[in-house]
Design a protein around this motif. Sequence first.
Motif, short mmCIF file in Angstrom:
data_model
loop_
_atom_site.label_atom_id
_atom_site.label_comp_id
_atom_site.label_asym_id
_atom_site.label_seq_id
_atom_site.Cartn_x
_atom_site.Cartn_y
_atom_site.Cartn_z
N THR A 15 0.84 -1.20 0.00
CA THR A 15 0.00 0.00 0.00
C THR A 15 0.87 1.24 0.00
N ASN A 16 0.23 2.37 -0.17
CA ASN A 16 0.94 3.65 -0.12
C ASN A 16 1.40 3.98 1.31
N HIS A 17 1.01 3.18 2.30
CA HIS A 17 1.44 3.38 3.70
C HIS A 17 2.33 2.25 4.20
N GLY A 18 2.65 1.28 3.35
CA GLY A 18 3.52 0.17 3.75
C GLY A 18 2.92 -1.17 3.34
N ASN A 19 3.55 -2.23 3.84
CA ASN A 19 3.11 -3.59 3.52
C ASN A 19 2.03 -4.05 4.49
N LEU A 20 1.13 -4.89 3.98
CA LEU A 20 0.10 -5.49 4.82
C LEU A 20 0.69 -6.65 5.60
N HIS A 21 0.23 -6.82 6.84
CA HIS A 21 0.67 -7.96 7.63
C HIS A 21 -0.35 -8.27 8.71
N LEU A 22 -0.24 -9.47 9.28
CA LEU A 22 -1.05 -9.90 10.42
C LEU A 22 -0.10 -10.01 11.60
N PRO A 23 -0.31 -9.22 12.66
CA PRO A 23 0.66 -9.17 13.77
C PRO A 23 1.06 -10.53 14.36
N ARG A 24 0.13 -11.46 14.52
CA ARG A 24 0.50 -12.76 15.10
C ARG A 24 1.52 -13.49 14.21
N LEU A 25 1.37 -13.37 12.90
CA LEU A 25 2.32 -14.01 11.99
C LEU A 25 3.66 -13.26 11.98
N PRO A 57 5.35 0.07 7.38
CA PRO A 57 6.33 0.34 6.32
C PRO A 57 7.42 -0.72 6.20
N ASP A 58 7.86 -1.29 7.31
CA ASP A 58 8.95 -2.26 7.24
C ASP A 58 8.50 -3.67 7.60
N ALA A 59 7.26 -4.01 7.27
CA ALA A 59 6.79 -5.39 7.50
C ALA A 59 7.72 -6.33 6.73
N PRO A 60 8.18 -7.40 7.36
CA PRO A 60 9.23 -8.23 6.77
C PRO A 60 8.85 -8.97 5.49
N VAL A 143 -6.68 3.29 6.45
CA VAL A 143 -5.80 2.97 7.58
C VAL A 143 -5.97 4.07 8.62
N ARG A 144 -5.92 3.65 9.89
CA ARG A 144 -5.93 4.65 10.95
C ARG A 144 -5.14 4.16 12.14
N GLY A 145 -4.66 5.12 12.90
CA GLY A 145 -3.88 4.83 14.09
C GLY A 145 -2.42 4.57 13.79
N LYS A 146 -1.60 4.85 14.78
CA LYS A 146 -0.17 4.52 14.72
C LYS A 146 0.11 3.74 15.99
N THR A 147 0.25 2.45 15.83
CA THR A 147 0.50 1.57 16.97
C THR A 147 1.82 0.86 16.75
N ARG A 148 2.24 0.06 17.70
CA ARG A 148 3.50 -0.67 17.55
C ARG A 148 3.42 -1.74 16.47
N VAL A 149 2.21 -2.12 16.03
CA VAL A 149 2.06 -3.09 14.94
C VAL A 149 1.76 -2.38 13.62
N GLY A 150 1.71 -1.06 13.64
CA GLY A 150 1.42 -0.27 12.44
C GLY A 150 0.02 0.30 12.48
N GLY A 151 -0.42 0.80 11.34
CA GLY A 151 -1.78 1.31 11.22
C GLY A 151 -2.74 0.15 11.03
#
Length: 175
Positions: A15-25, A57-60, A143-151
């Motif tokens: 996305t224009n805000h970074g990569n998609l990810h699922l925090p548990r994974l 932004p830096d999802a692995p 997307v909304r919020g800035k958390t330790r897992v991203g938006g």
Amino acid sequence: MGQNKERSFVATISTNHGNLHLPRLTYGKTMRVRKLDYDVLSFEANMDVSNYLCVLPDAPQRARFYFYCIDDYYSIYVLTNAAYHRQALSNEDKDFIATIPPDREQTTYNLLDEQGRIITLDDLRGDNPTIRIQTRGGKLLSVRGKTRVGGLVCTESFRSKPLDFKLDILSRGAA
């Protein structure tokens, strides 16, 4: 409702805000963050976002998604080698997009071109188009919020920013 496997496909998405990810994974454990709409009168200040779709932004690694076409809308499923494999993306928890076991009540989506018109795989030129995604009810994924897992990916709200999705189509007509 006509199922159309020829219009179905598998893709990774950024996305224009970074990569998609699922925090548990991504982190290998349950992830809790402070509620974005925290109210001091609430009993619980944190929420489990382990199965929420997030943007970082830096999802692995980029997750793979299966877009299953029915008429001109799509059910979207996560493809992993671990938890959440073939679970559907849906907004069951408020407006946040999370993975759920598939059922008849899951959220379905339309793909939109740059003019906001509903499109299917037939309309996509090349394997790397940029699109927007909206719920069948007409709410854009944002997307909304800035958390330790991203938006957190959500349906549009007054505090969210619309997402532009860049697809990398891996296979067409996928089953």
